[in-house]
Design an enzyme around this catalytic site. Structure first.
Site, PDB file in Angstrom:
ATOM      1  N   GLU A 279       0.822  -1.211   0.000  1.00 58.51           N
ATOM      2  CA  GLU A 279       0.000   0.000   0.000  1.00 58.51           C
ATOM      3  C   GLU A 279       0.859   1.267   0.000  1.00 58.51           C
ATOM      4  O   GLU A 279       0.595   2.217   0.739  1.00 58.51           O
ATOM      5  CB  GLU A 279      -0.972  -0.025   1.193  1.00 58.51           C
ATOM      6  N   ASP A 358      -8.396  -9.064   3.626  1.00 61.17           N
ATOM      7  CA  ASP A 358      -8.152  -7.989   4.588  1.00 61.17           C
ATOM      8  C   ASP A 358      -9.186  -7.997   5.707  1.00 61.17           C
ATOM      9  O   ASP A 358     -10.011  -7.094   5.779  1.00 61.17           O
ATOM     10  CB  ASP A 358      -8.156  -6.642   3.850  1.00 61.17           C
ATOM     11  N   GLU A 386     -12.403  -2.742  12.143  1.00 59.40           N
ATOM     12  CA  GLU A 386     -12.467  -1.961  10.901  1.00 59.40           C
ATOM     13  C   GLU A 386     -13.608  -2.411   9.982  1.00 59.40           C
ATOM     14  O   GLU A 386     -14.386  -1.593   9.509  1.00 59.40           O
ATOM     15  CB  GLU A 386     -11.131  -2.076  10.157  1.00 59.40           C
TER      16      GLU A 386
HETATM   17  C1  GCU Z   1      -6.093  -2.353   5.822  1.00 64.15           C
HETATM   18  C2  GCU Z   1      -6.439  -1.060   6.489  1.00 64.15           C
HETATM   19  C3  GCU Z   1      -5.277  -0.124   6.505  1.00 64.15           C
HETATM   20  C4  GCU Z   1      -4.042  -0.816   7.058  1.00 64.15           C
HETATM   21  C5  GCU Z   1      -3.778  -2.097   6.313  1.00 64.15           C
HETATM   22  C6  GCU Z   1      -2.637  -2.922   6.894  1.00 64.15           C
HETATM   23  O1  GCU Z   1      -5.913  -2.179   4.445  1.00 64.15           O
HETATM   24  O2  GCU Z   1      -7.524  -0.462   5.831  1.00 64.15           O
HETATM   25  O3  GCU Z   1      -5.621   0.991   7.284  1.00 64.15           O
HETATM   26  O4  GCU Z   1      -2.938   0.006   6.964  1.00 64.15           O
HETATM   27  O5  GCU Z   1      -4.910  -2.904   6.357  1.00 64.15           O
HETATM   28  O6  GCU Z   1      -2.917  -3.949   7.493  1.00 64.15           O
HETATM   29  O7  GCU Z   1      -1.480  -2.569   6.738  1.00 64.15           O
END
Ligand code: GCU
Length: 664
Positions: A279, A358, A386
């Protein structure tokens, strides 16, 4: 000497350690034997309980008889390791024997959990030891408030317990109280900052390590070691080196020096947590290196001090083209890491999310657990809700985590995930500076359950729930206990019923992820699609006609998931694209299943709200009101989910509800 036992700030809920939970312990004569820093904690705990309930505590005596003996005995008890303890009751005395001082602390909380039962009858010697040496909570806490994610990323419980106004909180009494709660459920490690390490937080590793040391000092009396999330680009952003290439000599020397500095400040520091090439975070791919190269570089820096690197396996393409149906995000962790099995150093742990996507309400267990036999792996779950109602909805995740931990990737005869995860159990914490710790007071049960399952992954989650109820509400009449059980035990399945159906996942509002948006991520780059059209829905992940994800499992799972006939109903749409008229094992069509579960889910939440309302006379007003207010929101939210999901599928498919209920 001031007592180690923290004094809770005014108005903060004692969670599962109210004074009354110590009544049985505090009214006895207790002998404590041995030394070590945590023995002092045990002593202070018993002393406080005795001051409240009239008992007595003696140190290191030999004669006379005691109701309870807590002793650190070196060799005796060595078979249960540093954190385990032996427990027995004979001739009117209950004895806890630990080889190490950590074991004594866990033995003490065992006695607290047993309450009066610890002092009745006789009990032959039992050995207790944790299944894994690392039972960790990862806090996604930012030091500086992030413009989008706030103080705590995916946090639903107020601000951070550790950080405020851009620095470590000066007053650490609350941190110590947190450590105490964690010790009482078996957690022994905390990572104190977000895995997404932004600029300010990067400095915790070097010039701001003193603030981490303050937190570590507050957690230490309860046996909690402190870990830190670090950025892979630290040599560049902090050290001003031209590269962060893990095979570069200067980069390796920089990390070695950084690690030395950390251990000088925090001698019992646990290690680093790293989110790399994920990400948008930096990682070894930028230098043409593998994730083993990256992890091993940090492992080498930590090795002289017995530190561990927790390297996250959450690596996937978050800039996918939704038109491209050959790329499958679910495949990513296995595709990246299975080829690296055996290449990671002994003090590198690969931290794997429990499912391939996720933290959805329903996912298959990640195939990575079955694939990596020569790598230390940790299992990561999400206590912070979440995707499961953000602590506005009651959703007790014990049964889900238990299913994951008991899953046997190699089939009936093979080991469970709990046994395979030798690198530990990790949860993203759901706690913050909220007076109830977790926003929704009933979400405390998730935190407690995680710790107890990390200690014993094969434990019955319903027994853990009962334990949590008994500790949190020590003098609860049976009506309250029954009410709490009724509203929590099936709450995960209830949540599943009114949200995304049959394992397909997501359908949440983009960004913050609260509330329904069936097509919210359908045309996005994130790789989380359901592919609903007028004829059917689901993702074909079979080897024969789909993305091939099903073949990442060993037998019997790959064959089971490969066919829509054998695939379990609850995962059908995760593995297959089927027509709305497809008949499930339950005998219902997919369309009718969607309608029925969404109506049922709402009814179950309405019933839970009724049950909770009926407990008003048995619960402290502030707690009752907080939960009642959350139930109002949960009922509203569940109806919204029901109506959006049902209307969406009625409109797409044109198939009416057999029972003619209102769909819009
Ligand atoms: C999910 C979440 C993010 C987090 C990511 C992770 O995508 O929405 O906020 O950073 O998981 O586990 O790194």
């Amino acid at each position: 000497m001031p007592s180690t036992v923290p004094v809770l700030p005014e108005g903060v809920d004692p969670a599962w350690l109210p004074p009354d939970a110590f009544r049985a312990l505090g009214s006895r004569r207790t002998l404590i034997h041995g030394s070590g820093p945590l023995v002092e904690t045990v002593h202070d705990e018993v002393t406080l309980a005795c001051a409240q309930f009239g008992g007595q505590v003696v140190r290191d005596a030999t004669s006379a008889s005691y109701d309870l003996v807590l002793r650190v005995a070196g060799d005796d008890g060595a078979e249960v390791g540093e954190e385990g303890f032996l427990y027995e009751r004979a001739a009117g005395t209950t004895t806890v024997t630990a080889a190490g001082h950590r074991g004594l602390l866990y033995g003490l909380f065992h006695v607290v959990r047993l309450g009066e039962d610890a002092f009745r009858g006789t009990r032959p010697r039992e050995a207790h030891r944790p299944a894994t040496a690392l039972r960790m909570l990862d806090h996604w806490d930012n030091v500086a408030v992030h413009p989008v994610m706030g103080q705590v990323e995916r946090g639903y419980a107020g601000g951070s317990l550790f950080w405020q106004d851009g620095r470590a909180r000066g007053d650490t009494e609350r941190v110590r109280a947190y450590g105490r709660l964690l010790a009482a459920c078996g957690v022994n490690a905390v990572s104190v900052n977000n895995v997404n390490v932004h600029d300010v937080e990067a400095h915790l590793l070097t010039d701001r390590i003193g603030e981490v040391a303050q937190i570590a000092e507050a957690l230490r009396p309860y046996g909690i070691r402190t870990h830190l999330s670090v950025t892979f680009a630290a040599p560049v952003v902090l050290g001003r080196l031209p590269t962060a290439d893990p095979l570069d000599g200067a980069v390796r020397a920089w990390w070695a020096k950084a690690a030395r500095g950390v251990f000088e400040a925090i001698p019992d520091f646990g290690g680093f947590v790293v989110k790399a090439d994920s990400e948008g975070r930096p990682g070894p791919f930028a230098y043409g290196r593998t994730h083993a190269d990256g992890a091993n570089m940090l492992a080498a820096a930590l090795a002289p001090y017995d530190g561990t690197v927790h390297w996250r396996a959450f690596v996937y393409d978050h800039r996918q083209d939704w038109r491209d149906r050959s790329t499958d995000r679910a495949r990513a962790a296995y595709d990246h890491f299975a080829p690296l099995d055996g290449e990671f150093d002994a003090n590198a742990v690969l931290q794997v999310k429990h499912g391939p996507m996720d933290f959805q309400v329903r996912e298959p267990v990640s195939p990575v657990f079955g694939a990596l036999r020569r790598t230390r792996v940790a299992v990561e779950v999400q206590a912070t809700q979440e995707y499961t109602g953000q602590q506005r909805h009651a959703c007790w995740l014990g049964p889900m985590w238990s299913e994951v931990l008991r899953f046997r990737p190699g089939g009936e005869q093979g080991l469970t995930v709990g046994e395979l995860a030798t690198g530990g159990s990790v949860a993203v914490s759901n706690a913050g500076d909220d007076p109830f710790w977790t926003g929704h007071p009933l979400a405390q049960a998730n935190l407690y359950t995680f710790g107890r399952l990390a200690w014993r992954p094969d434990a019955d989650p319903l027994r853990i729930l009962d334990e949590w109820i008994a500790l949190t509400f020590p003098s609860a009449p049976e009506r309250l206990a029954a009410g709490l059980r009724a509203v929590l035990r099936n709450s995960w399945r209830t949540y599943e019923k009114y949200t995304a159906p049959l394992g397909v996942g997501f359908m949440v509002q983009p960004g913050h992820h609260y509330g329904p948006a069936v097509d919210g991520y359908e045309y996005s780059p994130w790789g989380t699609y359901h592919f609903a059209d007028r004829d059917g829905i689901g993702v074909d992940r079979s080897a024969a006609t789909g993305t091939g994800y099903a073949s990442q499992y060993g037998e019997p799972w790959s064959a089971l998931y490969e066919s829509a006939v054998s695939c379990p109903d609850e995962l059908l749409l995760f593995f297959h694209h089927v027509p709305y008229g497809h008949v499930l094992k339950s005998g219902k069509t997919v369309a009718q299943h969607i309608y029925d579960t969404h109506f049922e889910g709402v009814e179950e939440v309405e019933e839970a709200r009724r049950v909770w309302a009926g407990l008003a006379d048995l619960v402290a007003p502030a707690r009752h009101a907080r939960v009642a207010e959350r139930y109002d929101e949960q009922v509203r939210g569940a109806r919204e989910w029901r109506d959006q999901v049902n209307s969406y599928f009625l409109r797409k498919s044109g198939i009416p509800d057999e029972r003619g209920r209102t769909i819009y």
